[in-house]
Design an enzyme around this catalytic site. Structure first.
Site, short mmCIF file in Angstrom:
data_model
loop_
_atom_site.label_atom_id
_atom_site.label_comp_id
_atom_site.label_asym_id
_atom_site.label_seq_id
_atom_site.Cartn_x
_atom_site.Cartn_y
_atom_site.Cartn_z
N PHE A 56 37.11 -47.41 90.56
CA PHE A 56 35.82 -46.70 90.53
C PHE A 56 35.11 -46.72 91.88
O PHE A 56 34.06 -46.11 92.04
CB PHE A 56 34.90 -47.22 89.42
CG PHE A 56 34.75 -48.72 89.32
CD1 PHE A 56 34.43 -49.51 90.41
CD2 PHE A 56 34.92 -49.35 88.08
CE1 PHE A 56 34.26 -50.88 90.29
CE2 PHE A 56 34.76 -50.73 87.95
CZ PHE A 56 34.42 -51.49 89.06
N HIS A 81 26.67 -55.38 87.24
CA HIS A 81 26.13 -56.69 87.60
C HIS A 81 27.11 -57.52 88.42
O HIS A 81 26.71 -58.50 89.07
CB HIS A 81 25.70 -57.45 86.33
CG HIS A 81 26.82 -58.15 85.63
ND1 HIS A 81 26.73 -59.45 85.21
CD2 HIS A 81 28.06 -57.72 85.28
CE1 HIS A 81 27.86 -59.81 84.62
NE2 HIS A 81 28.68 -58.79 84.64
#
Length: 348
Positions: free
Chosen positions: A238, A256
């Site tokens: 990604f 996160h």
């Protein structure tokens, strides 16, 4: 005699020193939990309390030492220990160490002690130079180290499946997927989340997207769930690109792990793939919000020791999203510790 607080014996409350002693001994409790999880003690007690010698034999450990362990963990509500009968059963928390429990954390107990325990001894250095303790201990970034060995990948995936099943389910239940035809689960691992959503939304098609060596574990999960005809898989990073053409994107507990610059890159790749008006759902903690804010602060500490990421407040999320071309629509608090952050891709 000088006294700094109420007497624990007189009032039934702990003195500050006793409370602090329990905190300082936390590393011993975590190791005790690891040992009983690895030995499968909770599984051997699934049918009810057993004599300690019998439980020890089943687990393949020494009776005298298991007795001492369960006595210690009984104070943490993991076991029920009857000293008079010399029996041990599961306490209120014990079932979470069973391998077959719906909210099992056994694989988390195994992984955290194998991967997280030693790095946290280096937290002092992290506080000064900002290098994650795990990176110093392992000699490379944590995810790179995990990817080197198939057994590590399997253990990490199992632990994340446990953790996500326990933490994210309320958030997944809160997702508003009305009008969503195709959903891409970014960092979707073995496809458990998207399979669950597809079972509940018969109109939903989707793609599980993750690193090639990770996403290859999704096909069996999708076939077992009976959704392989609607949910496919795609391997990739990604940081480079994500599948395009979807009208909604989901990232559960992904951002996160990364610092703001890396998050901006991930969100940019989603923005490039998505059409204007596409929906983005982030399942994350929001510091200071949610029903269990202590989970967010614990995870923030985990990030400090293991990775370069962090937990964030609402305005942090708004800033990240707006910088990447997304409008923060709302933050949905759920009955669990995770929130659903809903955003929309704006026009270029």
């Amino acid at each position: 005699m000088l006294q700094n607080g109420p007497s624990s014996s007189a009032s039934g409350t702990r003195t500050p020193a006793v409370a602090m002693l329990r905190l300082l001994g936390g590393f011993q409790i975590s190791q005790a939990l690891y040992v009983v999880a690895r030995a499968g003690v909770a599984d051997h007690l699934a049918d009810g309390p057993r004599p300690v010698p019998e439980a020890a034999e089943a687990a393949g450990v020494r009776t005298d030492l298991l007795r001492r362990l369960v006595r210690s963990l009984a104070t943490e509500q993991v076991f029920d220990f009857d000293a008079d009968r010399d029996t041990v059963g599961l306490g209120p928390l014990g079932h979470t160490l069973r391998s077959d429990s719906g909210d099992s954390l056994r694989d988390v107990a195994l992984m955290w002690m194998d991967t997280h325990y030693r790095p946290f001894a280096g937290l002092w250095s992290t506080l000064h130079d900002g290098v994650p303790a795990a990176e110093r201990e392992l000699g490379k970034p944590f995810f790179d180290w995990i990817a080197e060995e198939p057994d590590r990948v399997a253990g990490f995936s199992a632990a994340m499946s446990d953790l996500m099943t326990t933490l994210r389910q309320d958030a997944l239940d809160s997702l508003d997927l009305s009008g969503v035809r195709h959903l891409v689960d970014i960092g979707g691992a073995d496809g458990t989340a998207l399979a669950d959503l597809a079972r509940r939304h018969e109109h939903l098609h989707g793609t599980v997207f993750d690193l090639p060596h990770v996403v290859e574990g999704a096909d069996p999960v999708l076939h077992k769930a009976g959704v392989a005809d609607r949910i496919g898989t795609q391997g990739g990073s990604f940081f480079e690109s994500v599948p395009d053409g979807a009208d909604a994107y989901l990232a559960c507990f992904i951002l996160h792990d990364w610092n703001d610059e890396q998050c901006a890159t991930i969100l940019d790749r989603i923005h490039r793939a998505a059409d204007p008006g596409a929906r983005l759902y982030l399942v994350e903690t929001v510091l200071g919000e949610g029903t269990a804010p202590e989970v967010a602060t614990l995870l923030d500490l985990t990030m400090m020791g293991m990775l370069d990421g962090r937990e964030r407040v609402r305005e942090d999320w708004r800033t990240l999203l707006s910088g990447a071309g997304f409008r923060l629509d709302r933050v949905v608090e759920t009955t669990g510790p995770m929130c659903v952050i809903e955003a929309t891709r704006t026009d270029d």
